[in-house]
Design a protein around this motif. Sequence first.
Motif, PDB file in Angstrom:
ATOM      1  N   MET A  76      13.496   1.916 -17.869  1.00  0.00           N
ATOM      2  CA  MET A  76      14.648   2.092 -16.983  1.00  0.00           C
ATOM      3  C   MET A  76      15.912   1.451 -17.551  1.00  0.00           C
ATOM      4  O   MET A  76      17.004   1.973 -17.373  1.00  0.00           O
ATOM      5  N   LEU A  77      15.778   0.318 -18.232  1.00  0.00           N
ATOM      6  CA  LEU A  77      16.937  -0.388 -18.780  1.00  0.00           C
ATOM      7  C   LEU A  77      17.278   0.049 -20.203  1.00  0.00           C
ATOM      8  O   LEU A  77      18.180  -0.514 -20.816  1.00  0.00           O
ATOM      9  N   GLU A  78      16.538   1.031 -20.706  1.00  0.00           N
ATOM     10  CA  GLU A  78      16.754   1.549 -22.058  1.00  0.00           C
ATOM     11  C   GLU A  78      16.671   0.450 -23.118  1.00  0.00           C
ATOM     12  O   GLU A  78      17.479   0.376 -24.035  1.00  0.00           O
ATOM     13  N   VAL A  79      15.689  -0.421 -22.973  1.00  0.00           N
ATOM     14  CA  VAL A  79      15.457  -1.477 -23.950  1.00  0.00           C
ATOM     15  C   VAL A  79      14.659  -0.887 -25.106  1.00  0.00           C
ATOM     16  O   VAL A  79      13.649  -0.234 -24.894  1.00  0.00           O
ATOM     17  N   HIS A  80      15.125  -1.131 -26.316  1.00  0.00           N
ATOM     18  CA  HIS A  80      14.424  -0.671 -27.509  1.00  0.00           C
ATOM     19  C   HIS A  80      14.105  -1.899 -28.346  1.00  0.00           C
ATOM     20  O   HIS A  80      14.991  -2.514 -28.919  1.00  0.00           O
ATOM     21  N   SER A  81      12.834  -2.254 -28.400  1.00  0.00           N
ATOM     22  CA  SER A  81      12.422  -3.451 -29.129  1.00  0.00           C
ATOM     23  C   SER A  81      10.983  -3.315 -29.594  1.00  0.00           C
ATOM     24  O   SER A  81      10.138  -2.794 -28.879  1.00  0.00           O
ATOM     25  N   VAL A  82      10.724  -3.817 -30.779  1.00  0.00           N
ATOM     26  CA  VAL A  82       9.374  -3.809 -31.307  1.00  0.00           C
ATOM     27  C   VAL A  82       8.453  -4.687 -30.465  1.00  0.00           C
ATOM     28  O   VAL A  82       7.246  -4.483 -30.434  1.00  0.00           O
ATOM     29  N   TRP A  83       8.999  -5.627 -29.725  1.00  0.00           N
ATOM     30  CA  TRP A  83       8.204  -6.509 -28.857  1.00  0.00           C
ATOM     31  C   TRP A  83       7.528  -5.734 -27.726  1.00  0.00           C
ATOM     32  O   TRP A  83       6.624  -6.249 -27.079  1.00  0.00           O
ATOM     33  N   LEU A  84       7.948  -4.502 -27.478  1.00  0.00           N
ATOM     34  CA  LEU A  84       7.296  -3.690 -26.452  1.00  0.00           C
ATOM     35  C   LEU A  84       5.882  -3.287 -26.858  1.00  0.00           C
ATOM     36  O   LEU A  84       5.124  -2.779 -26.040  1.00  0.00           O
ATOM     37  N   CYS A  85       5.509  -3.547 -28.112  1.00  0.00           N
ATOM     38  CA  CYS A  85       4.124  -3.309 -28.540  1.00  0.00           C
ATOM     39  C   CYS A  85       3.176  -4.304 -27.885  1.00  0.00           C
ATOM     40  O   CYS A  85       2.003  -3.996 -27.677  1.00  0.00           O
ATOM     41  N   VAL A  86       3.669  -5.497 -27.558  1.00  0.00           N
ATOM     42  CA  VAL A  86       2.807  -6.550 -27.005  1.00  0.00           C
ATOM     43  C   VAL A  86       2.164  -6.120 -25.691  1.00  0.00           C
ATOM     44  O   VAL A  86       0.936  -6.231 -25.545  1.00  0.00           O
ATOM     45  N   PRO A  87       2.934  -5.602 -24.711  1.00  0.00           N
ATOM     46  CA  PRO A  87       2.250  -5.177 -23.479  1.00  0.00           C
ATOM     47  C   PRO A  87       1.251  -4.050 -23.715  1.00  0.00           C
ATOM     48  O   PRO A  87       0.206  -3.999 -23.061  1.00  0.00           O
ATOM     49  N   ILE A  88       1.536  -3.178 -24.664  1.00  0.00           N
ATOM     50  CA  ILE A  88       0.598  -2.089 -24.951  1.00  0.00           C
ATOM     51  C   ILE A  88      -0.671  -2.647 -25.581  1.00  0.00           C
ATOM     52  O   ILE A  88      -1.784  -2.240 -25.237  1.00  0.00           O
ATOM     53  N   LEU A 120      -1.855  -5.604 -25.026  1.00  0.00           N
ATOM     54  CA  LEU A 120      -2.563  -6.298 -23.955  1.00  0.00           C
ATOM     55  C   LEU A 120      -3.249  -5.335 -22.993  1.00  0.00           C
ATOM     56  O   LEU A 120      -4.179  -5.718 -22.292  1.00  0.00           O
ATOM     57  N   LEU A 121      -2.789  -4.099 -22.960  1.00  0.00           N
ATOM     58  CA  LEU A 121      -3.465  -3.115 -22.123  1.00  0.00           C
ATOM     59  C   LEU A 121      -4.892  -2.872 -22.606  1.00  0.00           C
ATOM     60  O   LEU A 121      -5.724  -2.384 -21.856  1.00  0.00           O
ATOM     61  N   GLY A 122      -5.190  -3.231 -23.862  1.00  0.00           N
ATOM     62  CA  GLY A 122      -6.565  -3.133 -24.350  1.00  0.00           C
ATOM     63  C   GLY A 122      -7.503  -3.999 -23.534  1.00  0.00           C
ATOM     64  O   GLY A 122      -8.624  -3.608 -23.222  1.00  0.00           O
ATOM     65  N   LEU A 146      -6.431  -6.871 -13.730  1.00  0.00           N
ATOM     66  CA  LEU A 146      -5.470  -6.200 -12.848  1.00  0.00           C
ATOM     67  C   LEU A 146      -4.089  -6.833 -12.934  1.00  0.00           C
ATOM     68  O   LEU A 146      -3.070  -6.138 -12.943  1.00  0.00           O
ATOM     69  N   LEU A 147      -4.044  -8.155 -13.018  1.00  0.00           N
ATOM     70  CA  LEU A 147      -2.762  -8.846 -13.179  1.00  0.00           C
ATOM     71  C   LEU A 147      -2.128  -8.478 -14.517  1.00  0.00           C
ATOM     72  O   LEU A 147      -0.926  -8.203 -14.588  1.00  0.00           O
ATOM     73  N   SER A 148      -2.928  -8.453 -15.564  1.00  0.00           N
ATOM     74  CA  SER A 148      -2.432  -8.074 -16.888  1.00  0.00           C
ATOM     75  C   SER A 148      -1.865  -6.659 -16.869  1.00  0.00           C
ATOM     76  O   SER A 148      -0.797  -6.394 -17.421  1.00  0.00           O
ATOM     77  N   MET A 149      -2.574  -5.738 -16.213  1.00  0.00           N
ATOM     78  CA  MET A 149      -2.097  -4.364 -16.131  1.00  0.00           C
ATOM     79  C   MET A 149      -0.768  -4.295 -15.388  1.00  0.00           C
ATOM     80  O   MET A 149       0.167  -3.625 -15.824  1.00  0.00           O
ATOM     81  N   ALA A 150      -0.679  -4.994 -14.275  1.00  0.00           N
ATOM     82  CA  ALA A 150       0.560  -4.975 -13.501  1.00  0.00           C
ATOM     83  C   ALA A 150       1.732  -5.515 -14.314  1.00  0.00           C
ATOM     84  O   ALA A 150       2.820  -4.921 -14.324  1.00  0.00           O
ATOM     85  N   LEU A 151       1.514  -6.613 -15.005  1.00  0.00           N
ATOM     86  CA  LEU A 151       2.596  -7.209 -15.806  1.00  0.00           C
ATOM     87  C   LEU A 151       2.986  -6.314 -16.978  1.00  0.00           C
ATOM     88  O   LEU A 151       4.170  -6.141 -17.266  1.00  0.00           O
ATOM     89  N   CYS A 152       1.999  -5.736 -17.647  1.00  0.00           N
ATOM     90  CA  CYS A 152       2.291  -4.850 -18.778  1.00  0.00           C
ATOM     91  C   CYS A 152       3.080  -3.626 -18.329  1.00  0.00           C
ATOM     92  O   CYS A 152       4.064  -3.234 -18.963  1.00  0.00           O
ATOM     93  N   LEU A 153       2.654  -3.023 -17.237  1.00  0.00           N
ATOM     94  CA  LEU A 153       3.358  -1.843 -16.744  1.00  0.00           C
ATOM     95  C   LEU A 153       4.731  -2.189 -16.191  1.00  0.00           C
ATOM     96  O   LEU A 153       5.671  -1.402 -16.312  1.00  0.00           O
TER      97      LEU A 153
END
Length: 159
Positions: free
Chosen positions: A78-90, A92-94, A63-70
């Motif tokens: 919201m901040l219009e960040v475009h980065s390949v690092w955004l794959c990491v939270p996705i 971790l959603l596994g 649940l903590l992992s989900m909250a942090l990833c989301l």
Amino acid sequence: IFMFGAEWLAEYAFDGGTDPSSSDFVWALGWANLTLAGMSVLSALLSLALPGLPLSPLWGAALLSMALCLLVAGAATMLEVHSVWLCVPILLLGFTWVCTDAIPWLMVCEEIAFNPAFDGYGGRVVAAFNISQCIPGIICAFLYGPLQHVTGSLAPLLL
């Protein structure tokens, strides 16, 4: 996550834009799908180890992992960040996915197996629990078309 995640990843993680006919979007969508496949592989590996792990701390960590990833994904949107690092939270959603999907089923099945009060009623309990798990997904799928028509894109609504 597979229905909405690929579009979000293509737009934000791989900077493919929002035009499905552009070659940049198609390229980005391919990488987004590979990221989602990686999430599935991580989920499958964890699910093999899940029965031997303590469920309560694992549930809390999921649940903590989900909250942090989301939170990260929502802030990026919201901040219009475009980065390949955004794959990491996705990816971790596994972990979250396998825990939040499997742990409730483990609990229900253990209760049915070891509680004599459920003798002869186990199938009904499992069916009722299954319905409670499916209804939110059915509602989301039903609302997908109208929401996409109103907003033009579901990437911001994904989170």
